[in-house]
Design a protein around this motif. Structure first.
Motif, mmCIF file in Angstrom:
data_model
loop_
_atom_site.group_PDB
_atom_site.id
_atom_site.type_symbol
_atom_site.label_atom_id
_atom_site.label_comp_id
_atom_site.label_asym_id
_atom_site.label_seq_id
_atom_site.Cartn_x
_atom_site.Cartn_y
_atom_site.Cartn_z
ATOM 1 N N ARG A 141 0.860 -1.183 0.000
ATOM 2 C CA ARG A 141 0.000 0.000 0.000
ATOM 3 C C ARG A 141 0.887 1.220 0.000
ATOM 4 N NH1 ARG A 141 -5.221 -0.481 3.653
ATOM 5 N NH2 ARG A 141 -6.369 -1.558 2.080
ATOM 6 N N GLU A 142 0.675 2.069 -0.989
ATOM 7 C CA GLU A 142 1.455 3.309 -1.081
ATOM 8 C C GLU A 142 2.952 3.018 -1.017
ATOM 9 O OE1 GLU A 142 0.038 6.825 -0.170
ATOM 10 O OE2 GLU A 142 -2.030 6.189 -0.317
ATOM 11 N N GLY A 143 3.373 1.904 -1.623
ATOM 12 C CA GLY A 143 4.782 1.544 -1.669
ATOM 13 C C GLY A 143 5.326 0.914 -0.403
ATOM 14 N N VAL A 144 4.460 0.646 0.573
ATOM 15 C CA VAL A 144 4.875 0.078 1.856
ATOM 16 C C VAL A 144 4.272 -1.326 1.983
ATOM 17 C CG1 VAL A 144 4.778 0.370 4.368
ATOM 18 C CG2 VAL A 144 4.985 2.377 2.898
ATOM 19 N N ILE A 145 5.092 -2.272 2.443
ATOM 20 C CA ILE A 145 4.622 -3.653 2.584
ATOM 21 C C ILE A 145 3.966 -3.854 3.948
ATOM 22 C CG2 ILE A 145 5.334 -6.073 2.699
ATOM 23 C CD1 ILE A 145 7.584 -5.331 0.726
ATOM 24 N N LEU A 146 2.775 -4.443 3.917
ATOM 25 C CA LEU A 146 2.022 -4.798 5.124
ATOM 26 C C LEU A 146 1.730 -6.298 5.065
ATOM 27 C CD1 LEU A 146 -0.451 -1.921 4.580
ATOM 28 C CD2 LEU A 146 0.885 -2.081 6.650
ATOM 29 N N THR A 147 1.654 -6.933 6.211
ATOM 30 C CA THR A 147 1.289 -8.344 6.275
ATOM 31 C C THR A 147 -0.146 -8.447 6.770
ATOM 32 O OG1 THR A 147 3.548 -8.990 6.755
ATOM 33 C CG2 THR A 147 1.838 -10.567 7.352
ATOM 34 N N ASN A 148 -0.917 -9.315 6.111
ATOM 35 C CA ASN A 148 -2.226 -9.665 6.639
ATOM 36 C C ASN A 148 -2.426 -11.165 6.451
ATOM 37 O OD1 ASN A 148 -3.331 -10.144 4.050
ATOM 38 N ND2 ASN A 148 -4.346 -8.167 3.962
ATOM 39 N N HIS A 149 -3.559 -11.663 6.902
ATOM 40 C CA HIS A 149 -3.770 -13.102 6.964
ATOM 41 C C HIS A 149 -5.142 -13.462 6.407
ATOM 42 C CE1 HIS A 149 -0.241 -13.043 9.495
ATOM 43 N NE2 HIS A 149 -0.816 -12.033 10.133
ATOM 44 N N LEU A 150 -5.126 -14.257 5.346
ATOM 45 C CA LEU A 150 -6.373 -14.755 4.785
ATOM 46 C C LEU A 150 -6.877 -15.838 5.732
ATOM 47 C CD1 LEU A 150 -8.445 -14.741 2.516
ATOM 48 C CD2 LEU A 150 -6.994 -16.343 1.274
ATOM 49 N N MET A 151 -8.096 -15.635 6.267
ATOM 50 C CA MET A 151 -8.653 -16.549 7.268
ATOM 51 C C MET A 151 -10.079 -16.862 6.900
ATOM 52 S SD MET A 151 -7.100 -14.890 10.766
ATOM 53 C CE MET A 151 -7.268 -16.423 11.697
ATOM 54 N N GLU A 152 -10.594 -17.997 7.401
ATOM 55 C CA GLU A 152 -11.968 -18.379 7.111
ATOM 56 C C GLU A 152 -12.528 -19.250 8.234
ATOM 57 O OE1 GLU A 152 -11.538 -20.429 3.396
ATOM 58 O OE2 GLU A 152 -10.992 -22.320 4.378
ATOM 59 N N THR A 153 -13.864 -19.320 8.226
ATOM 60 C CA THR A 153 -14.561 -20.225 9.132
ATOM 61 C C THR A 153 -15.867 -20.652 8.480
ATOM 62 O OG1 THR A 153 -15.238 -20.576 11.432
ATOM 63 C CG2 THR A 153 -15.883 -18.481 10.441
ATOM 64 N N SER A 154 -16.312 -21.814 8.845
ATOM 65 C CA SER A 154 -17.569 -22.347 8.322
ATOM 66 C C SER A 154 -18.707 -22.030 9.289
ATOM 67 C CB SER A 154 -17.454 -23.872 8.148
ATOM 68 O OG SER A 154 -18.691 -24.398 7.756
ATOM 69 N N LEU A 155 -19.872 -21.755 8.759
ATOM 70 C CA LEU A 155 -21.035 -21.473 9.609
ATOM 71 C C LEU A 155 -21.926 -22.690 9.747
ATOM 72 C CD1 LEU A 155 -22.016 -17.878 8.494
ATOM 73 C CD2 LEU A 155 -20.445 -18.613 10.274
ATOM 74 N N ARG A 156 -21.498 -23.818 9.247
ATOM 75 C CA ARG A 156 -22.299 -25.048 9.334
ATOM 76 C C ARG A 156 -22.176 -25.690 10.671
ATOM 77 N NH1 ARG A 156 -20.830 -27.157 3.328
ATOM 78 N NH2 ARG A 156 -21.476 -25.256 2.375
#
Length: 156
Positions: A141-156
């Motif tokens: 973002r705007e030339g700066v590296i950020l870390t994030n985490h793709l996460m999920e959960t099931s609603l079943r």
């Protein structure tokens, strides 16, 4: 703490834009450098564009005694894009309460799986709720590296 959760109203736009900015800039300092926080939220979002964004998805707002304490969004694919709590309300159950209401909304919409790109700060929150890490990723973002985490959960 007694919280009231309600749907987004047009009059909330400016307050939620400021809450987002303050949360990024002042609430994530343990996880992101000043340069990263500035790249993430260079300025308070434009109220009109912010309002259009929040109207286009399910946006829930938490209030305590008339003060907005946080908000969370959900689109029709089950994606939680925005999940922010005012810095002075962090750790007081606002996020969990919003999350519970948002899951009910997801179920009403027929969503069976929910996913997000969690910040370093939000990852432990989602893990505590039983979410699974799909992958960690670096974004620029705007030339700066950020870390994030793709996460999920099931609603079943």
């Amino acid at each position: 703490m007694t919280l009231q959760v309600r749907k987004y109203q047009e009059a909330d736009a400016e307050t939620l834009a400021r809450l987002y900015f303050d949360s990024v800039r002042h609430g994530t300092g343990r996880f992101y450098s000043a340069e990263q926080r500035e790249a993430w939220a260079r300025q308070v979002p434009d109220t009109q564009r912010w309002s259009a964004r929040l109207r286009s998805i399910t946006t829930l707002v938490a209030e305590k005694s008339g003060d907005i304490a946080g908000f969370m969004t959900l689109d029709n694919t089950g994606y939680i894009d925005l999940a922010f709590v005012r810095p002075d309300y962090i750790g007081k159950g606002v996020g969990t309460t919003l999350y519970e209401y948002l899951l009910e909304e997801a179920r009403l919409q027929g969503v069976s799986q929910v996913h997000t790109q969690a910040s370093e700060m939000a990852r432990p929150f989602f893990e505590k709720l039983g979410w699974k890490l799909v992958k960690s990723q670096s974004i620029t973002r705007e030339g700066v590296i950020l870390t994030n985490h793709l996460m999920e959960t099931s609603l079943r």
